[in-house]
Motif scaffolding. Structure first.
Motif, PDB file in Angstrom:
ATOM      1  N   GLN A 154     -19.826  -6.658  -5.406  1.00 57.04           N
ATOM      2  CA  GLN A 154     -20.707  -5.712  -4.741  1.00 57.04           C
ATOM      3  C   GLN A 154     -22.163  -5.890  -5.171  1.00 57.04           C
ATOM      4  OE1 GLN A 154     -19.273  -1.622  -4.594  1.00 57.04           O
ATOM      5  NE2 GLN A 154     -17.238  -2.264  -5.185  1.00 57.04           N
ATOM      6  N   ALA A 155     -22.433  -6.752  -6.148  1.00 61.25           N
ATOM      7  CA  ALA A 155     -23.798  -6.930  -6.632  1.00 61.25           C
ATOM      8  C   ALA A 155     -24.704  -7.515  -5.558  1.00 61.25           C
ATOM      9  CB  ALA A 155     -23.800  -7.828  -7.872  1.00 61.25           C
ATOM     10  N   SER A 156     -24.172  -8.363  -4.680  1.00 57.66           N
ATOM     11  CA  SER A 156     -24.970  -8.960  -3.617  1.00 57.66           C
ATOM     12  C   SER A 156     -25.083  -7.990  -2.441  1.00 57.66           C
ATOM     13  CB  SER A 156     -24.320 -10.263  -3.148  1.00 57.66           C
ATOM     14  OG  SER A 156     -24.968 -10.765  -1.995  1.00 57.66           O
ATOM     15  N   PRO A 157     -26.283  -7.881  -1.842  1.00 60.75           N
ATOM     16  CA  PRO A 157     -26.433  -6.980  -0.678  1.00 60.75           C
ATOM     17  C   PRO A 157     -25.493  -7.322   0.463  1.00 60.75           C
ATOM     18  CG  PRO A 157     -28.577  -7.654  -1.522  1.00 60.75           C
ATOM     19  CD  PRO A 157     -27.557  -8.476  -2.254  1.00 60.75           C
ATOM     20  N   GLY A 158     -25.306  -8.629   0.722  1.00 62.70           N
ATOM     21  CA  GLY A 158     -24.401  -9.005   1.801  1.00 62.70           C
ATOM     22  C   GLY A 158     -22.970  -8.622   1.507  1.00 62.70           C
ATOM     23  N   PHE A 159     -22.559  -8.759   0.265  1.00 65.99           N
ATOM     24  CA  PHE A 159     -21.201  -8.363  -0.118  1.00 65.99           C
ATOM     25  C   PHE A 159     -21.046  -6.849  -0.061  1.00 65.99           C
ATOM     26  CE2 PHE A 159     -21.251 -12.301  -3.083  1.00 65.99           C
ATOM     27  CZ  PHE A 159     -21.233 -13.127  -1.967  1.00 65.99           C
ATOM     28  N   GLN A 160     -22.109  -6.125  -0.438  1.00 65.96           N
ATOM     29  CA  GLN A 160     -22.063  -4.665  -0.422  1.00 65.96           C
ATOM     30  C   GLN A 160     -21.878  -4.147   1.000  1.00 65.96           C
ATOM     31  OE1 GLN A 160     -22.031  -2.505  -2.948  1.00 65.96           O
ATOM     32  NE2 GLN A 160     -21.853  -0.799  -1.500  1.00 65.96           N
ATOM     33  N   VAL A 161     -22.509  -4.800   1.957  1.00 69.92           N
ATOM     34  CA  VAL A 161     -22.365  -4.380   3.359  1.00 69.92           C
ATOM     35  C   VAL A 161     -20.918  -4.525   3.807  1.00 69.92           C
ATOM     36  CG1 VAL A 161     -22.987  -4.980   5.733  1.00 69.92           C
ATOM     37  CG2 VAL A 161     -24.758  -4.854   3.972  1.00 69.92           C
ATOM     38  N   LEU A 162     -20.281  -5.605   3.437  1.00 72.24           N
ATOM     39  CA  LEU A 162     -18.886  -5.789   3.817  1.00 72.24           C
ATOM     40  C   LEU A 162     -17.982  -4.769   3.135  1.00 72.24           C
ATOM     41  CD1 LEU A 162     -18.438  -9.666   3.945  1.00 72.24           C
ATOM     42  CD2 LEU A 162     -18.048  -8.051   5.805  1.00 72.24           C
ATOM     43  N   GLN A 163     -18.284  -4.437   1.894  1.00 66.53           N
ATOM     44  CA  GLN A 163     -17.493  -3.416   1.211  1.00 66.53           C
ATOM     45  C   GLN A 163     -17.662  -2.066   1.889  1.00 66.53           C
ATOM     46  OE1 GLN A 163     -15.247  -3.852  -1.305  1.00 66.53           O
ATOM     47  NE2 GLN A 163     -14.744  -1.689  -0.907  1.00 66.53           N
ATOM     48  N   GLU A 164     -18.873  -1.740   2.291  1.00 69.06           N
ATOM     49  CA  GLU A 164     -19.105  -0.480   3.011  1.00 69.06           C
ATOM     50  C   GLU A 164     -18.391  -0.489   4.357  1.00 69.06           C
ATOM     51  OE1 GLU A 164     -23.288  -0.096   3.315  1.00 69.06           O
ATOM     52  OE2 GLU A 164     -23.598   0.301   1.171  1.00 69.06           O
ATOM     53  N   ALA A 165     -18.371  -1.643   5.019  1.00 66.12           N
ATOM     54  CA  ALA A 165     -17.670  -1.749   6.297  1.00 66.12           C
ATOM     55  C   ALA A 165     -16.180  -1.526   6.108  1.00 66.12           C
ATOM     56  CB  ALA A 165     -17.928  -3.105   6.935  1.00 66.12           C
ATOM     57  N   TYR A 166     -15.613  -2.098   5.046  1.00 67.79           N
ATOM     58  CA  TYR A 166     -14.189  -1.888   4.796  1.00 67.79           C
ATOM     59  C   TYR A 166     -13.907  -0.429   4.443  1.00 67.79           C
ATOM     60  CZ  TYR A 166      -9.528  -2.107   2.871  1.00 67.79           C
ATOM     61  OH  TYR A 166      -8.187  -1.866   2.630  1.00 67.79           O
ATOM     62  N   ASP A 167     -14.756   0.198   3.637  1.00 70.23           N
ATOM     63  CA  ASP A 167     -14.558   1.613   3.295  1.00 70.23           C
ATOM     64  C   ASP A 167     -14.577   2.482   4.547  1.00 70.23           C
ATOM     65  OD1 ASP A 167     -14.412   0.896   0.642  1.00 70.23           O
ATOM     66  OD2 ASP A 167     -16.517   1.373   0.216  1.00 70.23           O
ATOM     67  N   ALA A 168     -15.492   2.179   5.476  1.00 69.95           N
ATOM     68  CA  ALA A 168     -15.548   2.941   6.728  1.00 69.95           C
ATOM     69  C   ALA A 168     -14.283   2.730   7.545  1.00 69.95           C
ATOM     70  CB  ALA A 168     -16.777   2.528   7.533  1.00 69.95           C
ATOM     71  N   ALA A 169     -13.785   1.486   7.591  1.00 68.72           N
ATOM     72  CA  ALA A 169     -12.555   1.209   8.337  1.00 68.72           C
ATOM     73  C   ALA A 169     -11.371   1.938   7.701  1.00 68.72           C
ATOM     74  CB  ALA A 169     -12.295  -0.290   8.374  1.00 68.72           C
ATOM     75  N   GLU A 170     -11.328   1.994   6.383  1.00 72.47           N
ATOM     76  CA  GLU A 170     -10.234   2.681   5.692  1.00 72.47           C
ATOM     77  C   GLU A 170     -10.264   4.183   5.960  1.00 72.47           C
ATOM     78  OE1 GLU A 170      -8.151   1.906   1.404  1.00 72.47           O
ATOM     79  OE2 GLU A 170     -10.295   2.402   1.387  1.00 72.47           O
ATOM     80  N   GLU A 171     -11.455   4.764   6.013  1.00 74.74           N
ATOM     81  CA  GLU A 171     -11.575   6.191   6.314  1.00 74.74           C
ATOM     82  C   GLU A 171     -11.118   6.488   7.737  1.00 74.74           C
ATOM     83  OE1 GLU A 171     -15.557   7.357   5.570  1.00 74.74           O
ATOM     84  OE2 GLU A 171     -15.468   7.000   3.392  1.00 74.74           O
ATOM     85  N   VAL A 172     -11.510   5.640   8.675  1.00 71.68           N
ATOM     86  CA  VAL A 172     -11.082   5.829  10.060  1.00 71.68           C
ATOM     87  C   VAL A 172      -9.565   5.688  10.164  1.00 71.68           C
ATOM     88  CG1 VAL A 172     -11.182   4.851  12.383  1.00 71.68           C
ATOM     89  CG2 VAL A 172     -13.282   5.099  11.034  1.00 71.68           C
ATOM     90  N   TYR A 173      -8.998   4.715   9.471  1.00 72.40           N
ATOM     91  CA  TYR A 173      -7.550   4.515   9.514  1.00 72.40           C
ATOM     92  C   TYR A 173      -6.809   5.711   8.924  1.00 72.40           C
ATOM     93  CZ  TYR A 173      -3.018   2.261   8.847  1.00 72.40           C
ATOM     94  OH  TYR A 173      -1.668   1.957   8.882  1.00 72.40           O
ATOM     95  N   ASP A 174      -7.287   6.245   7.805  1.00 74.05           N
ATOM     96  CA  ASP A 174      -6.646   7.413   7.198  1.00 74.05           C
ATOM     97  C   ASP A 174      -6.724   8.616   8.131  1.00 74.05           C
ATOM     98  OD1 ASP A 174      -6.027   5.939   4.966  1.00 74.05           O
ATOM     99  OD2 ASP A 174      -7.782   6.600   3.815  1.00 74.05           O
ATOM    100  N   ALA A 175      -7.891   8.812   8.765  1.00 71.00           N
ATOM    101  CA  ALA A 175      -8.038   9.924   9.704  1.00 71.00           C
ATOM    102  C   ALA A 175      -7.110   9.757  10.902  1.00 71.00           C
ATOM    103  CB  ALA A 175      -9.480  10.031  10.165  1.00 71.00           C
ATOM    104  N   CYS A 176      -6.939   8.511  11.337  1.00 74.74           N
ATOM    105  CA  CYS A 176      -6.053   8.239  12.468  1.00 74.74           C
ATOM    106  C   CYS A 176      -4.600   8.536  12.109  1.00 74.74           C
ATOM    107  CB  CYS A 176      -6.219   6.785  12.895  1.00 74.74           C
ATOM    108  SG  CYS A 176      -5.127   6.253  14.231  1.00 74.74           S
ATOM    109  N   ILE A 177      -4.180   8.162  10.902  1.00 75.00           N
ATOM    110  CA  ILE A 177      -2.806   8.417  10.473  1.00 75.00           C
ATOM    111  C   ILE A 177      -2.536   9.919  10.393  1.00 75.00           C
ATOM    112  CG2 ILE A 177      -1.208   8.204   8.534  1.00 75.00           C
ATOM    113  CD1 ILE A 177      -1.491   5.647  10.157  1.00 75.00           C
TER     114      ILE A 177
END
Length: 299
Positions: A154-177
């Protein structure tokens, strides 16, 4: 013994009395006439006038052969999802370089002479373009692969963006379930074994977040589906785009590093090496554009 009924024996480096020794070599009448074509400048000039289209055609054919390796490698790079996500689509330029050869070929045919600029433009310039594009991939891909294997991605800005994207996808998936569990009365654990993130497209949260993270979700989905990894920085995450078939999957950042270092970087190296070889061969063609020395001329 030959088809023409004539055999000629030529002695190399021996006295006449040893012309029948095994050191003699045989040449057909056709070979002798073939040498006469090149040892007589006037005959050669007439032959070239009668076959004035063979030189540009041979040049174009050779250039297509030289760039076939470059085109193949560039297509592999351009179609790689990891390369396209991190670097871009510059490699799509290389497969279209043969169009320059066709242009130079037409210039040669209709101009009746091989213009210097046409030869340079159809040989030297495409080779240099391929080398530059190869380095444009190799250097950042090497740096990217080295950064991905370091701890704390997560130290790299580009890597941090992908981590944030995955966190958002996980939240949407949990809400969907949770939403499906409330509407169907089935347990969330059972739903997670059959529902993937794309099944939640009707959920308002999915539509909003998909508009924000479309590019990042597409890359994370590619890694999870094709490589069997989950998450980004952290390993052991539950899959979002595939059904859970096993636990303890690797994080997709480490898998991406292996793919980039083992495949994309090697393809970039091949592109650079092929471009250098093509450049050297193109320089040789340019030096002998008026016709290389034939072995018969050296005798």
């Amino acid at each position: 013994g030959s088809e023409s009924g004539i055999e000629i024996y030529i002695r190399v480096g021996a006295s006449p009395e040893h012309t029948s020794s095994p050191s003699t070599m045989r040449a057909s009448l056709w070979q002798i006439e073939h040498c006469k074509l090149y040892t007589n400048p006037e005959n050669f000039r007439r032959w070239m006038e009668d076959h004035d289209g063979i030189v540009p055609k041979a040049r174009v054919f050779l250039l297509f052969a030289l760039f076939s390796v470059l085109a193949t490698v560039s297509l592999e790079l351009a179609r790689d999802s990891s390369v396209a996500f991190w670097i871009g689509h510059q490699a799509w330029v290389v497969p279209f370089l043969p169009l320059i050869f066709i242009f130079a070929h037409c210039w040669h045919i209709f101009g009746r002479t091989p213009p210097f600029l046409a030869i340079v433009f159809s040989t030297i310039v495409p080779a240099i373009v391929a080398i530059v594009i190869g380095y444009a991939y190799q250097i950042p891909l090497n740096q990217l692969a080295s950064a991905l294997v370091l701890p704390g991605c997560q130290a790299s800005p580009g890597f941090q963006v992908l981590q944030e994207a995955y966190d958002a996808a996980e939240e949407v998936y949990d809400a969907c379930i949770i939403d499906l569990a409330n509407n169907t009365g089935r347990s969330p654990k059972m739903l997670r074994t059959n529902v993937v993130l794309e099944d939640c497209f009707a959920l308002p949260e999915y539509v909003i977040q998909y508009g924000i993270w479309k590019r990042e979700w597409g890359y994370l989905e590619y890694l999870e589906v094709s490589q069997g990894c989950t998450g980004w920085c952290d390993s052991g995450k539950l899959p979002l785009w595939t059904r859970p078939d096993r636990t303890g999957r690797d994080g997709c950042s480490s898998v991406a590093a292996i793919i980039i270092q083992g495949q994309a970087v090697q393809l970039a190296n091949v592109m650079i090496a092929s471009g250098i070889c093509t450049l050297l061969l193109s320089l040789v063609m340019l030096m002998f554009q008026d016709g290389p020395l034939h072995p018969c001329l050296e005798q």
